[in-house]
Design a protein around this motif. Structure first.
Motif, PDB file in Angstrom:
ATOM      1  N   TYR A  83       0.868  -1.227  -0.014  1.00 11.50           N
ATOM      2  CA  TYR A  83       0.057  -0.064   0.092  1.00 11.50           C
ATOM      3  C   TYR A  83       1.037   1.309  -0.155  1.00 11.50           C
ATOM      4  O   TYR A  83       0.558   2.027  -0.798  1.00 11.50           O
ATOM      5  CB  TYR A  83      -0.883   0.021   1.240  1.00 11.50           C
ATOM      6  CG  TYR A  83      -1.842   1.142   1.417  1.00 11.50           C
ATOM      7  CD1 TYR A  83      -3.130   1.218   0.640  1.00 11.50           C
ATOM      8  CD2 TYR A  83      -1.661   2.024   2.236  1.00 11.50           C
ATOM      9  CE1 TYR A  83      -3.949   2.212   0.480  1.00 11.50           C
ATOM     10  CE2 TYR A  83      -2.366   3.111   2.230  1.00 11.50           C
ATOM     11  CZ  TYR A  83      -3.563   3.129   1.562  1.00 11.50           C
ATOM     12  OH  TYR A  83      -4.555   4.333   1.588  1.00 11.50           O
ATOM     13  N   ARG A  86       2.499   1.825  -3.386  1.00 12.25           N
ATOM     14  CA  ARG A  86       1.638   2.423  -4.264  1.00 12.25           C
ATOM     15  C   ARG A  86       1.399   3.573  -4.205  1.00 12.25           C
ATOM     16  O   ARG A  86       0.922   4.575  -5.054  1.00 12.25           O
ATOM     17  CB  ARG A  86       0.330   1.533  -4.550  1.00 12.25           C
ATOM     18  CG  ARG A  86       0.421   0.189  -4.968  1.00 12.25           C
ATOM     19  CD  ARG A  86      -0.833  -0.597  -5.118  1.00 12.25           C
ATOM     20  NE  ARG A  86      -0.751  -1.734  -6.021  1.00 12.25           N
ATOM     21  CZ  ARG A  86      -1.493  -2.843  -5.770  1.00 12.25           C
ATOM     22  NH1 ARG A  86      -2.122  -2.698  -4.702  1.00 12.25           N
ATOM     23  NH2 ARG A  86      -1.114  -4.001  -6.193  1.00 12.25           N
TER      24      ARG A  86
ATOM     25  N   ILE B  77       6.221  -6.133  -7.120  1.00 14.03           N
ATOM     26  CA  ILE B  77       6.508  -4.809  -7.321  1.00 14.03           C
ATOM     27  C   ILE B  77       7.709  -4.493  -8.015  1.00 14.03           C
ATOM     28  O   ILE B  77       8.670  -5.241  -7.585  1.00 14.03           O
ATOM     29  CB  ILE B  77       6.508  -4.061  -5.914  1.00 14.03           C
ATOM     30  CG1 ILE B  77       5.194  -4.101  -5.012  1.00 14.03           C
ATOM     31  CG2 ILE B  77       7.119  -2.892  -5.939  1.00 14.03           C
ATOM     32  CD1 ILE B  77       5.298  -3.735  -3.937  1.00 14.03           C
ATOM     33  N   ARG B 163      -7.722   0.313  -1.732  1.00 11.78           N
ATOM     34  CA  ARG B 163      -7.041   1.293  -2.467  1.00 11.78           C
ATOM     35  C   ARG B 163      -7.954   1.913  -3.447  1.00 11.78           C
ATOM     36  O   ARG B 163      -8.189   2.917  -4.181  1.00 11.78           O
ATOM     37  CB  ARG B 163      -5.960   0.663  -3.471  1.00 11.78           C
ATOM     38  CG  ARG B 163      -5.439   1.294  -4.501  1.00 11.78           C
ATOM     39  CD  ARG B 163      -4.463   2.622  -3.931  1.00 11.78           C
ATOM     40  NE  ARG B 163      -4.042   3.321  -5.115  1.00 11.78           N
ATOM     41  CZ  ARG B 163      -3.509   4.414  -5.328  1.00 11.78           C
ATOM     42  NH1 ARG B 163      -3.685   5.274  -3.872  1.00 11.78           N
ATOM     43  NH2 ARG B 163      -3.043   4.980  -6.087  1.00 11.78           N
TER      44      ARG B 163
END
Lengths: 100, 183
Positions: A83, A86, B77, B163
């Motif tokens: 989180y 991002r 990622i 998100r």
């Protein structure tokens, strides 16, 4: 006959020091969480060794709980890291200085 | 020194070396794979200390689940390739000095305490004995830990799903007030 309890303690102390070094010195959130894992693992080694030293199964029971807590910590911690990545696009803890 | 003693020192050396290599890697995939080696060694140590069930759990949970989770996150990622900036020595040398003092004190205590020098005898708690012990004396803690795992699932789901809602709110807010685009 295996090694004396002293050597088990020294092994765990070395591992704990390595984990603390990793958690303090590295500037990467994933490596910090890895350092915490190494420290938990060192504590688990002491618990199992003491369980053998004292001839008592409570130490092994504690290691069971350490495993559960480590799994919890990693799942929530990695979710927070993803989180944060991002939001800021970085793993560097210095970039997480906004309270919103 | 018996065979078990030799095995203990051999595995300990491998564990410490693999951990030391892991924490100094710049590439996080390499670090995670070296740590898997370290956790396999720890599982063998658990077996040597008479905890076969915990050895299996260490492989399944630590080396299997936790490290694979790390691997997923590292691969999911795309990490920025720029290297980390290291701390200045003035920042970490005092901390290292204090740690060294504690380490020396701990080593002295470990060598001077009575009862630390005789080698431990081999004993083993079978999974059946261990499970009976846990559920006889620690059943309430098991329930608490199960609640903790449930809360972890809820927390991770909440963090992962929050998100998209945030993006929608932000977009609708921006559509309503186009003059605040520079924010």
């Amino acid at each position: 006959m295996i090694a004396p309890f002293r050597d088990i303690l020294l092994l765990a102390a070395t591992l704990f020091a390595l984990g603390a070094f990793c958690a303090v010195v590295r500037r990467n959130l994933i490596m910090i969480v890895l350092g915490i894992e190494i420290m938990l693992n060192a504590a688990a080694i002491v618990f199992v060794g003491a369980s053998l030293h004292l001839n008592n199964l409570d130490g092994q029971t504690f290691v069971l709980f350490i495993l559960a807590v480590a799994a919890t910590e990693v799942s929530v911690g990695l979710a927070i890291i993803v989180y944060a990545f991002r939001r800021t696009g970085s793993f560097d803890p210095r970039h997480f200085n906004l309270l919103r | 020194m018996t065979l078990y003693g030799i095995l203990f020192y051999l595995i300990s050396a491998v564990v410490i070396a693999a951990t030391a290599v892991a924490i100094t890697r710049q590439n996080m995939v390499h670090a995670v794979v070296y740590l898997i080696v370290s956790f396999f060694g720890t599982a063998m140590l658990f077996y040597l200390f008479g905890a076969p069930l915990l050895a299996a759990l260490e492989v399944i949970i630590y080396a299997g689940a936790i490290m694979v989770l790390f691997l997923f996150v590292v691969m999911m990622i795309r990490a920025p390739s720029a290297g980390e900036s290291a701390f200045a020595p003035i920042q970490w040398v005092p901390a290292a000095f204090f740690c060294l003092v504690y380490l020396v004190a701990a080593v002295l205590m470990a060598f001077r305490s009575p009862g630390m020098n005789e080698p431990l005898k081999m004993l083993s708690a079978s999974p059946r004995q261990f499970a009976l012990y846990v559920f006889e004396y620690h059943w309430f803690s098991i329930e608490v830990v199960s609640m903790l795992l449930l809360l972890a699932v809820i927390g991770a789901l909440n963090l992962g799903a929050g998100r998209k809602a945030g993006v929608d709110e932000e977009r609708s807010y921006r559509d309503k007030t186009p003059q605040s685009v520079e924010d």
